[in-house]
Every structure is written in structure tokens, then in C-alpha cells.
Design a protein around this motif. Structure first.
Motif, PDB file in Angstrom:
ATOM      1  N   ARG A 270       0.839  -0.730   0.054  1.00  0.00           N
ATOM      2  CA  ARG A 270       0.184   0.040  -0.359  1.00  0.00           C
ATOM      3  C   ARG A 270       0.801   1.285   0.534  1.00  0.00           C
ATOM      4  N   SER A 271       2.087   1.272   0.473  1.00  0.00           N
ATOM      5  CA  SER A 271       2.848   2.095   0.845  1.00  0.00           C
ATOM      6  C   SER A 271       3.692   2.167  -0.401  1.00  0.00           C
ATOM      7  N   LEU A 272       4.702   1.026  -1.283  1.00  0.00           N
ATOM      8  CA  LEU A 272       5.082   1.426  -2.394  1.00  0.00           C
ATOM      9  C   LEU A 272       3.603   2.068  -3.662  1.00  0.00           C
ATOM     10  N   VAL A 273       2.808   2.046  -3.817  1.00  0.00           N
ATOM     11  CA  VAL A 273       1.420   1.997  -4.083  1.00  0.00           C
ATOM     12  C   VAL A 273       0.917   3.514  -4.711  1.00  0.00           C
ATOM     13  N   THR A 274       1.017   3.693  -3.281  1.00  0.00           N
ATOM     14  CA  THR A 274       1.261   5.387  -2.245  1.00  0.00           C
ATOM     15  C   THR A 274       1.937   6.146  -3.047  1.00  0.00           C
ATOM     16  N   GLY A 275       3.355   5.906  -3.064  1.00  0.00           N
ATOM     17  CA  GLY A 275       4.380   6.769  -3.987  1.00  0.00           C
ATOM     18  C   GLY A 275       4.231   6.583  -5.070  1.00  0.00           C
ATOM     19  N   PHE A 276       3.954   5.207  -6.035  1.00  0.00           N
ATOM     20  CA  PHE A 276       3.370   6.039  -6.879  1.00  0.00           C
ATOM     21  C   PHE A 276       2.577   6.985  -7.868  1.00  0.00           C
ATOM     22  N   ALA A 277       1.716   7.062  -6.892  1.00  0.00           N
ATOM     23  CA  ALA A 277       0.518   8.078  -7.020  1.00  0.00           C
ATOM     24  C   ALA A 277       0.670   9.186  -6.006  1.00  0.00           C
ATOM     25  N   ARG A 278       2.045   9.820  -6.366  1.00  0.00           N
ATOM     26  CA  ARG A 278       2.079  11.492  -6.186  1.00  0.00           C
ATOM     27  C   ARG A 278       2.465  12.015  -7.646  1.00  0.00           C
ATOM     28  N   ASN A 279       2.751  11.536  -8.399  1.00  0.00           N
ATOM     29  CA  ASN A 279       2.838  11.857  -9.256  1.00  0.00           C
ATOM     30  C   ASN A 279       2.686  11.314 -10.663  1.00  0.00           C
ATOM     31  N   GLU A 280       2.059  11.088 -12.007  1.00  0.00           N
ATOM     32  CA  GLU A 280       2.190  10.870 -12.834  1.00  0.00           C
ATOM     33  C   GLU A 280       3.134   9.893 -13.152  1.00  0.00           C
ATOM     34  N   ASP A 281       4.425  10.825 -13.061  1.00  0.00           N
ATOM     35  CA  ASP A 281       5.846  10.354 -14.193  1.00  0.00           C
ATOM     36  C   ASP A 281       6.365   9.356 -12.814  1.00  0.00           C
ATOM     37  N   VAL A 282       6.111   8.906 -11.819  1.00  0.00           N
ATOM     38  CA  VAL A 282       6.695   8.671 -11.689  1.00  0.00           C
ATOM     39  C   VAL A 282       7.644   6.965 -11.542  1.00  0.00           C
ATOM     40  N   THR A 283       8.528   6.743 -11.858  1.00  0.00           N
ATOM     41  CA  THR A 283       8.700   5.589 -12.278  1.00  0.00           C
ATOM     42  C   THR A 283       9.060   4.490 -11.325  1.00  0.00           C
ATOM     43  N   CYS A 284       9.519   4.695  -9.911  1.00  0.00           N
ATOM     44  CA  CYS A 284      10.705   3.888  -9.392  1.00  0.00           C
ATOM     45  C   CYS A 284      10.032   4.603  -7.985  1.00  0.00           C
ATOM     46  N   VAL A 285       9.744   3.718  -7.029  1.00  0.00           N
ATOM     47  CA  VAL A 285       9.482   4.296  -5.578  1.00  0.00           C
ATOM     48  C   VAL A 285      10.703   3.268  -4.447  1.00  0.00           C
ATOM     49  N   THR A 286      11.471   3.149  -3.950  1.00  0.00           N
ATOM     50  CA  THR A 286      11.976   3.010  -2.501  1.00  0.00           C
ATOM     51  C   THR A 286      11.392   3.215  -1.727  1.00  0.00           C
ATOM     52  N   GLY A 287      11.405   2.259  -0.637  1.00  0.00           N
ATOM     53  CA  GLY A 287      11.049   2.283   1.105  1.00  0.00           C
ATOM     54  C   GLY A 287      12.542   2.392   1.777  1.00  0.00           C
ATOM     55  N   LEU A 288      12.083   2.457   3.336  1.00  0.00           N
ATOM     56  CA  LEU A 288      12.856   2.269   4.024  1.00  0.00           C
ATOM     57  C   LEU A 288      13.473   0.823   4.329  1.00  0.00           C
ATOM     58  N   VAL A 289      14.538   0.604   4.912  1.00  0.00           N
ATOM     59  CA  VAL A 289      15.355  -0.672   5.059  1.00  0.00           C
ATOM     60  C   VAL A 289      15.843  -0.749   6.461  1.00  0.00           C
ATOM     61  N   PRO A 290      14.828  -0.809   7.891  1.00  0.00           N
ATOM     62  CA  PRO A 290      15.867  -0.221   9.261  1.00  0.00           C
ATOM     63  C   PRO A 290      16.586  -1.761   9.112  1.00  0.00           C
ATOM     64  N   SER A 291      17.042  -1.914  10.133  1.00  0.00           N
ATOM     65  CA  SER A 291      17.823  -2.976  10.861  1.00  0.00           C
ATOM     66  C   SER A 291      16.762  -3.817  11.670  1.00  0.00           C
ATOM     67  N   GLY A 292      16.124  -4.832  11.105  1.00  0.00           N
ATOM     68  CA  GLY A 292      15.112  -5.450  12.084  1.00  0.00           C
ATOM     69  C   GLY A 292      16.232  -7.219  13.590  1.00  0.00           C
ATOM     70  N   GLU A 293      17.469  -7.056  12.547  1.00  0.00           N
ATOM     71  CA  GLU A 293      18.401  -7.239  14.218  1.00  0.00           C
ATOM     72  C   GLU A 293      19.762  -6.489  14.410  1.00  0.00           C
ATOM     73  N   LEU A 294      19.821  -6.339  15.779  1.00  0.00           N
ATOM     74  CA  LEU A 294      20.998  -5.564  15.997  1.00  0.00           C
ATOM     75  C   LEU A 294      21.886  -6.625  17.286  1.00  0.00           C
ATOM     76  N   ARG A 295      22.202  -7.491  16.825  1.00  0.00           N
ATOM     77  CA  ARG A 295      22.552  -8.555  18.383  1.00  0.00           C
ATOM     78  C   ARG A 295      24.425  -9.040  18.373  1.00  0.00           C
ATOM     79  N   THR A 296      24.653  -8.390  16.748  1.00  0.00           N
ATOM     80  CA  THR A 296      25.996  -8.431  17.163  1.00  0.00           C
ATOM     81  C   THR A 296      26.737  -6.823  17.145  1.00  0.00           C
ATOM     82  N   ALA A 297      27.594  -6.747  17.880  1.00  0.00           N
ATOM     83  CA  ALA A 297      28.598  -5.452  16.867  1.00  0.00           C
ATOM     84  C   ALA A 297      28.743  -5.497  15.844  1.00  0.00           C
TER      85      ALA A 297
END
Length: 461
Positions: free
Chosen positions: A203-230
């Protein structure tokens, strides 16, 4: 009193190995209870964690991150103070929610994998739990040495939305092209096999495409899901795509004032673990350049290449932070070194392609002095895919030093060398790129593009 209990978005197969381990979770401010004196927020599966990092949202909108000390309480386990949490939340900016399009396009999710069934299981399970009305999934088994990927998909994922296809030639770009040609959705969304996607991801990706008709690519946030080691924390402090919290639109015709090296500020755009393209436009562009990617001599760079080609083709690239994918960073020093080699070689290969393209090179020459300065600065230990030409780091390089992470001088010295390993690997990129070209690599050929376009037209009819 327990006011709220939080779960982890990504489970860890092993216990923390490091005294500074950080528990990862998320919280929706709309779900916060009214506070009472002494209330705590309980953290599930938190044994061995001394800090907690929470991604803060209001519905789908991402407001930011907060980090708090973890207290181990009898009968509760790990927890954080609700009062401390509310104080931290009050410092975050208010982010308005993007407007979702009235008509949601169909989406094909593409996961490329190679002999990592255990990780694929978690990624595919999270994808099938997505809240989206019309999507299918293509799993691309890329030159697998065993049948474990096929066995997993056929025995555990009988969902009619999932299809398994094979790409016998090794290379992430080849696998991504295979998925693209098999896709039926209007949008193709790419992710990796070592992630957990958020249920609102599409839903969030397609919201990015809806921002403008010329949007070809949408990227998102990629946070760490694990910080178990140094090592995971060291890596996390040095990449920008885990902290791209501001929604932005990029176009070649309107360079942003804060990015003097645009459009080569690739660290600002995101990463290959979380992005989407309009299928028809991606096919017109020729898909992914098979000279790049894991499984080839260059070891990476395919995401850098597609992002910049989108911009040079006149399309807009949108960064949509609410499109969320949790990533499991490499957990040990050997894996970190291997990743640094791939990042460096891929970057050097991509820079070679830029240098050999007259249109791109003309733009790059004007940015060259700043680019070289930034590249040399990576020797201090900055590990980031494509950030050699980024004008600003998203996270402070000295947020957590190697010595603070481990307390072991020898280990600290080893980690400090990772940036130099990556920098040295950049020098190998040009030769490896040219070898890949000699082998006949490139974009999807025109005949295949036309056939794919005709097939899509027949499906639409």
C-alpha cells in the motif's frame, strides 16, 4: 504495571552475543494507552538486550526512531519506561500520511533467492501476510545447487498467489529480469530473501507511485530488524538506507539544492532490498543490466544502475519511508568483509559504466571533484552501497566506534579495515565490469521486450 507489550518484527535465531545488543521493535502512537505512574512497556523475547530501538509510526506514516534503556524486571522481563518513551516521542516531528490512490494497481512481488531456504521461509511468510487486495508472488530460484528452494515452496507454500520459476544462469540481475518477464502486475516490487516485509508495504509503495504520473520507481525504508551483534550495529551506523525518513521526489530536470552531486547521490535513493518499478516502463528500459549483481564478477551495483537509469530516462524516483522492509544485517566479521568486497566491486563497476556513457559522463565530470573527495573519505570505515558519491551521510560515522562495540582492540582494528577493503575493491570493479561485458552481458534484448509488451497487452485486453 504493564501498559503495553511489544513484539519483534523479526525474530533472531540466536541469543545476543554482545553486551550492547539492541532490541528492535515498533510502536504506533495511536495505540498508546493513557499513562499511569510507574507504567512500563514490556518487550517480548528481550533477554540479553540492554537497549531498545523503536520505529515510531502513526498508522502507516513513519515518524522516526527512539532508543531507550532496557530494564529487566521480575515476572516481566525486559521493558522500557512508558514515561521515558512519551518524552522521546514528544521530540519526533509530525509526519502527515500520504493519500492512498482510489484505485489500487495490481502488484507482482519478486523474491530472488539462491539456496537459502530458511531465510526465504520468513520472507515469503511475511509477504503472504501483506494487507493488499491484488498481488501475486514470483520466487526466482537463481542457479540453485540443491532443490531446497523448490521443496520449500512446493511443500510449505501452496498459496495460489505464489509461483516458482528458475533462472539457471547465476546473477541477481538475470534473476530480477526473469521475475520481471514473468510478472503480471502493473507494478513489480522487489525484495530479498533475508527480510521481513511490513504488512502495509505494498500500500505504501503504490502510494509513492500516486504522487505523480511520471513516477517510475519507488523505494522504501530498510531498517535493521536485528542488532544482536557488534558487527550488525557497526554496519547499521554506516548505511543511509536504514534511516531515509523523509519522503522525497527526485527528477533529473530539477536537481535538489542539498545534493550537489545529484543524480549520483545514490545513497539517498534506497537499496535493492526494497523498491518497485512500473512493469511496462521497466521492460522498456531493458530491465536490469546483467553485468551487475551478486553472482557475477562485479558482485553488486545493479540497484545503483537501475536507479540512475530511471532518472536519466526522464522518470521520477520517489523515496517513500512508510514502505517498510526489515533487514537482517550480516552478523559476523567474515560476512561483513565479504559484503564490503561486493559493495566496493559493484560500485567500481557501476562507475565504469557511467564513465563509458557519454550522457552520464558529461554530468559526472562536473561532480567529479566532490565525488573523489567522498570516495577517499570512505577509508575511515564507511560501509554503504553506493554512498561513495553521496553528498551527506545519513548517520554519523562515529555513532558507535569499533572499540566501544567490542572492547577488544584486535577486533576493533579488524573492523576498521573494512572500509579500506571496500575502497580497495572499488579498484577491481572496472576490470570485472569489462570482463562481464566481454561475456555478452547487458539488458533484455529488444525482441524479448516486444514479446513481453505484447503479452501484457493481451492480458490487459
Amino acid at each position: 504495571m504493564i501498559a503495553l507489550r511489544l513484539e519483534r518484527p523479526m525474530t533472531s535465531p540466536e541469543a545476543p552475543e554482545w553486551s550492547g545488543a539492541v532490541w528492535i521493535g515498533q510502536i504506533d502512537v495511536a495505540e498508546l494507552p493513557d499513562p499511569s505512574a510507574g507504567d512500563t512497556v514490556a518487550l517480548s523475547d528481550s533477554v540479553g538486550y540492554s537497549r531498545a530501538r523503536l520505529l515510531v509510526r502513526r498508522s502507516r506514516a513513519v515518524l522516526g526512531f527512539v532508543e531507550l534503556d532496557v530494564t529487566d524486571l521480575p515476572e516481566i522481563g525486559g521493558s522500557v519506561s512508558l514515561d521515558d518513551l512519551l518524552v522521546a516521542l514528544a521530540k519526533l516531528p509530525d509526519v502527515p500520511a500520504a493519500v492512498e490512490p482510489l484505485i489500487l494497481p495490481t502488484v507482482t512481488v519478486i523474491i530472488c533467492t539462491r539456496d537459502r531456504a530458511e531465510q526465504l521461509r520468513g520472507a515469503l511468510t511475511s509477504v503472504l501476510a501483506i494487507d493488499y487486495p491484488s498481488f501475486d508472488v514470483v520466487v526466482v530460484d537463481n542457479a540453485g545447487a540443491t532443490t531446497e528452494t523448490r521443496d520449500l515452496v512446493e511443500t510449505e507454500f501452496g498459496d495460489p498467489r505464489v509461483r516458482l520459476v528458475s533462472e539457471p544462469l547465476a546473477g541477481l540481475s538475470r534473476a530480477r529480469n526473469t521475475g520481471l518477464l514473468e510478472a503480471t502486475g502493473d507494478i513489480v516490487a522487489y525484495t530479498d530473501d533475508d527480510v521481513v516485509v511490513d504488512r502495509h508495504w505494498l500500500r505504501s509503495l503504490v502510494t509513492g507511485f500516486a504522487r505523480n504520473e511520471d513516477v517510475t520507481c519507488v523505494t522504501g525504508l530498510v531498517p535493521s530488524g536485528e542488532l544482536r551483534t557488534a558487527v550488525q550495529r557497526f554496519f547499521d551506523d554506516r548505511v543511509s538506507w536504514s534511516a531515509n525518513l523523509v519522503a522525497r521526489e527526485f527528477r533529473l530536470a530539477t536537481p535538489p539544492a542539498d545534493l550537489p552531486m545529484f543524480p549520483f547521490s545514490v545513497g539517498e535513493y534506497g537499496t535493492g532490498a526494497n523498491f518497485a518499478l512500473r512493469r511496462d516502463t521497466a521492460i522498456e528500459l531493458g530491465g536490469f543490466d546483467t553485468a551487475f549483481g551478486v553472482g557475477t564478477r562485479t558482485g553488486g551495483g545493479e540497484d545503483l544502475d537501475i536507479f540512475t537509469r530511471v532518472l536519466f530516462a526522464g522518470g521520477a524516483l520517489v523515496v517513500e519511508p512508510s514502505a517498510l522492509v526489515w533487514h537482517r544485517h550480516r552478523a559476523d566479521l567474515g560476512a561483513l568483509r565479504h559484503q564490503a568486497i561486493g559493495y566496493g566491486t559493484g560500485l567500481g563497476a557501476w562507475l565504469t559504466k557511467v564513465a563509458l556513457n557519454p550522457t552520464m559522463m558529461k554530468v559526472a565530470i562536473s561532480r567529479a571533484p566532490l565525488a573523489v573527495k567522498r570516495l577517499v573519505s570512505k577509508g575511515g570505515g564507511s560501509l554503504e552501497s553506493g554512498d561513495a558519491m553521496s553528498s551527506v551521510p545519513a548517520l554519523p560515522v562515529a555513532t558507535v566506534s569499533a572499540s566501544e562495540l567490542s572492547g577488544d582492540v584486535d577486533w576493533a582494528k579488524a573492523v576498521s579495515k573494512v572500509g579500506w577493503i571496500e575502497l580497495w575493491s572499488v579498484t577491481k570493479g572496472p576490470w570485472r565490469y569489462l570482463r562481464q561485458r566481454w561475456d555478452g552481458t547487458g539488458l533484455i534484448d529488444p525482441a524479448t521486450r516486444h514479446a513481453a509488451a505484447r503479452a501484457a497487452a493481451r492480458r490487459a485486453a
